[in-house]
Design an enzyme around this catalytic site. Structure first.
Site, mmCIF file in Angstrom:
data_model
loop_
_atom_site.group_PDB
_atom_site.id
_atom_site.type_symbol
_atom_site.label_atom_id
_atom_site.label_comp_id
_atom_site.label_asym_id
_atom_site.label_seq_id
_atom_site.Cartn_x
_atom_site.Cartn_y
_atom_site.Cartn_z
ATOM 1 N N ASP A 79 0.838 -1.199 0.000
ATOM 2 C CA ASP A 79 0.000 0.000 0.000
ATOM 3 C C ASP A 79 0.871 1.246 0.000
ATOM 4 O O ASP A 79 1.856 1.334 0.736
ATOM 5 C CB ASP A 79 -0.869 0.022 1.263
ATOM 6 C CG ASP A 79 -2.350 -0.001 0.947
ATOM 7 O OD1 ASP A 79 -2.727 0.332 -0.191
ATOM 8 O OD2 ASP A 79 -3.126 -0.359 1.838
ATOM 9 N N LYS A 109 -0.406 -0.622 -4.336
ATOM 10 C CA LYS A 109 -1.829 -0.268 -4.376
ATOM 11 C C LYS A 109 -1.980 1.199 -4.022
ATOM 12 O O LYS A 109 -1.313 1.691 -3.098
ATOM 13 C CB LYS A 109 -2.651 -1.119 -3.417
ATOM 14 C CG LYS A 109 -4.164 -0.783 -3.478
ATOM 15 C CD LYS A 109 -4.990 -1.710 -2.598
ATOM 16 C CE LYS A 109 -4.875 -1.370 -1.132
ATOM 17 N NZ LYS A 109 -5.421 -0.005 -0.821
ATOM 18 N N GLU A 178 -14.094 -1.223 -2.361
ATOM 19 C CA GLU A 178 -14.357 -1.338 -0.938
ATOM 20 C C GLU A 178 -15.668 -0.686 -0.543
ATOM 21 O O GLU A 178 -15.918 0.487 -0.866
ATOM 22 C CB GLU A 178 -13.215 -0.708 -0.116
ATOM 23 C CG GLU A 178 -13.426 -0.827 1.383
ATOM 24 C CD GLU A 178 -12.217 -0.437 2.213
ATOM 25 O OE1 GLU A 178 -12.335 -0.436 3.457
ATOM 26 O OE2 GLU A 178 -11.158 -0.137 1.630
#
Length: 268
Positions: A79, A109, A178
């Protein structure tokens, strides 16, 4: 090394879990999980913060390197933490590149939006695989006003679909969705050639991701869209309490846990 693009062509959904250290990564990898995400969720799950915002590049780099050393088969995705990207394109690309070059990540990401389309394009141009992330983006919690479901009205849903397509066109190899409605996630999945990976987005994605603490039951709480597939916290609590009791009662250590050196008898 697994690739998510290849997995979409098969019959099995993509499996993805977070990990923040080598022992956990080794277990996740041995269990056959396709992708390990070294998520900035480490802020809440491992570092004791109330959000992901305090997580630094140094935090992610160190923990990604640990995970990469332990993972033999899974794709390791790191991330990009808050303010490590999006402020300056050159710095963003450099930070992402460091996670591949110094921490051995396979990809990064990015919590995505209109501002990350061209950045995604530039990163992929220089050889950095990018996983995009739309819907609830926890780094924007202060702007969003909480961890609320996204894409719940027509305009918001259409924006997510458009941004998903833009990031795919820019070169993203996969997309995390998400906390969005399942029918929206299904529409995005249908519209894209790259795989979608859902968390709180229903069953219509190409794969699923959870935070490891939630999946194994390590925390005292997990979000309503998650499920605890074990009780690691309970098992660990029992083991630690058993150790405490054994030490306090004198049951541990015993002779089998000790070594006596005979030629040291004259020490006393």
């Amino acid at each position: 090394m697994t690739t998510t693009r290849g997995l979409r062509e098969g019959d099995d959904p993509i499996t993805m879990l977070t990990a923040y250290d080598a022992p956990t990564a080794a277990v996740v990898d041995e269990a056959g999980i396709d992708v390990i995400l070294v998520g900035d969720s480490m802020g809440n799950a491992a570092l004791g913060y109330d959000s992901t915002l305090p997580v630094t590049m140094a935090d992610v780099e160190s923990r990604t390197a640990a995970v990469a050393r332990a993972a033999e088969d899974a794709l390791v995705v790191a991330d990009m933490p808050f303010l490590s990207f999006g402020v300056d394109e050159a710095e963003s690309v450099r930070n992402a590149g460091l996670l591949l070059k110094e921490a051995s990540a396979d990809a990064v990401k990015i919590e995505s939006g209109p501002h990350t389309v061209e950045m995604t394009r530039r990163m992929t141009e220089v050889g950095i695989p990018v996983m995009a992330h739309l819907g609830l983006t926890p780094q924007h919690v202060n702007r969003l006003g909480g961890y609320t479901r996204q894409g719940t009205d027509q305009d918001a849903a259409e924006e997510i679909i458009d941004l998903a397509g833009a990031h795919a066109e820019a070169g993203a190899f996969a997309l995390v969705l998400e906390h969005v409605p399942a029918n929206l996630a299904g529409a995005v999945t249908e519209a894209l050639e790259i795989p979608t990976i859902g968390i709180g987005a229903g069953p219509n994605c190409d794969g699923q991701v959870l935070v490891i603490n939630d999946a194994v039951g390590f925390g005292e709480w997990s979000p309503p869209f998650s499920e605890q597939f074990g009780d690691v916290r309970g098992e660990m609590l029992d083991a630690v309490a058993a150790y405490r009791d054994a030490v306090e009662s004198g049951a541990f250590p015993t002779e089998e846990h000790s070594h006596v050196q005979s030629d040291l008898d004259d020490l006393y």
